[in-house]
Design a protein around this motif. Structure first.
Motif, PDB file in Angstrom:
ATOM      1  N   HIS A  12     -10.881   7.256  16.730  1.00  0.00           N
ATOM      2  CA  HIS A  12     -11.414   8.300  15.857  1.00  0.00           C
ATOM      3  C   HIS A  12     -12.810   8.630  16.352  1.00  0.00           C
ATOM      4  O   HIS A  12     -13.688   7.779  16.361  1.00  0.00           O
ATOM      5  CB  HIS A  12     -11.411   7.826  14.405  1.00  0.00           C
ATOM      6  CG  HIS A  12     -10.037   7.462  13.951  1.00  0.00           C
ATOM      7  ND1 HIS A  12      -9.131   8.414  13.535  1.00  0.00           N
ATOM      8  CD2 HIS A  12      -9.392   6.281  13.897  1.00  0.00           C
ATOM      9  CE1 HIS A  12      -7.992   7.815  13.225  1.00  0.00           C
ATOM     10  NE2 HIS A  12      -8.129   6.530  13.435  1.00  0.00           N
ATOM     11  N   ARG A  36      -2.147   8.310   8.112  1.00  0.00           N
ATOM     12  CA  ARG A  36      -1.301   9.094   7.213  1.00  0.00           C
ATOM     13  C   ARG A  36      -0.317   8.191   6.459  1.00  0.00           C
ATOM     14  O   ARG A  36      -0.135   8.317   5.249  1.00  0.00           O
ATOM     15  CB  ARG A  36      -0.544  10.178   7.970  1.00  0.00           C
ATOM     16  CG  ARG A  36       0.277  11.084   7.054  1.00  0.00           C
ATOM     17  CD  ARG A  36       0.961  12.211   7.801  1.00  0.00           C
ATOM     18  NE  ARG A  36       0.054  13.097   8.499  1.00  0.00           N
ATOM     19  CZ  ARG A  36      -0.617  14.106   7.949  1.00  0.00           C
ATOM     20  NH1 ARG A  36      -0.494  14.348   6.669  1.00  0.00           N
ATOM     21  NH2 ARG A  36      -1.407  14.862   8.673  1.00  0.00           N
ATOM     22  N   TYR A  46      -4.206  11.976   1.843  1.00  0.00           N
ATOM     23  CA  TYR A  46      -4.454  11.811   3.279  1.00  0.00           C
ATOM     24  C   TYR A  46      -5.809  12.365   3.689  1.00  0.00           C
ATOM     25  O   TYR A  46      -6.537  11.723   4.451  1.00  0.00           O
ATOM     26  CB  TYR A  46      -3.340  12.475   4.093  1.00  0.00           C
ATOM     27  CG  TYR A  46      -3.667  12.557   5.559  1.00  0.00           C
ATOM     28  CD1 TYR A  46      -3.712  11.416   6.341  1.00  0.00           C
ATOM     29  CD2 TYR A  46      -3.956  13.776   6.158  1.00  0.00           C
ATOM     30  CE1 TYR A  46      -4.023  11.472   7.690  1.00  0.00           C
ATOM     31  CE2 TYR A  46      -4.266  13.849   7.497  1.00  0.00           C
ATOM     32  CZ  TYR A  46      -4.305  12.698   8.264  1.00  0.00           C
ATOM     33  OH  TYR A  46      -4.629  12.768   9.592  1.00  0.00           O
ATOM     34  N   GLN A  50      -8.727  10.256   5.477  1.00  0.00           N
ATOM     35  CA  GLN A  50      -9.268  10.697   6.765  1.00  0.00           C
ATOM     36  C   GLN A  50     -10.787  10.840   6.677  1.00  0.00           C
ATOM     37  O   GLN A  50     -11.502  10.510   7.624  1.00  0.00           O
ATOM     38  CB  GLN A  50      -8.618  12.017   7.191  1.00  0.00           C
ATOM     39  CG  GLN A  50      -8.849  12.366   8.630  1.00  0.00           C
ATOM     40  CD  GLN A  50      -8.204  11.371   9.578  1.00  0.00           C
ATOM     41  OE1 GLN A  50      -7.042  11.020   9.458  1.00  0.00           O
ATOM     42  NE2 GLN A  50      -8.965  10.895  10.533  1.00  0.00           N
TER      43      GLN A  50
END
Length: 84
Positions: A12, A36, A46, A50
C-alpha cells in the motif's frame, strides 16, 4: 520470522512500515490478507477499511481491537485446518 511475513516495499503506497500505521503494516506483512475480504467478513465498509490502511483515518481503540481480534480468530481457525 515466518516465511509468510515479507518486509520490504509496501504493498500500500502510503504505508511507511515504521510503526505509525499498524493496520497498514498488517496488510503489508501478510499480503495473503485481502483488505476487501477482511472488511466484508467483519462488516466494516470497505472504503473505511481502506482509509485505515492508507492512514487517511485512524480507527478508534475499540475498532482497532476488533480488527486485531478478528485476525487472531482467523489465525486460530487456520490452525484447526486438517488436510489429508
Amino acid at each position: 520470522m515466518s516465511s509468510a511475513i515479507k518486509k520490504g516495499t509496501p504493498k500500500h503506497r502510503s504505508c511507511t512500515l515504521d510503526g505509525e500505521n499498524p493496520i497498514c503494516e498488517l496488510f503489508n506483512n501478510f499480503p495473503m490478507l485481502n483488505v476487501r475480504q477482511v472488511s466484508k467478513a467483519m462488516g466494516i465498509n470497505y472504503s473505511l477499511m481502506q482509509q485505515y490502511v492508507n492512514g487517511r483515518k485512524r480507527p478508534s481503540f475499540e475498532r482497532a481491537m476488533e480488527i486485531e481480534e478478528y485476525i487472531h480468530s482467523l489465525g486460530e481457525a487456520l490452525t484447526k485446518v486438517k488436510i489429508g
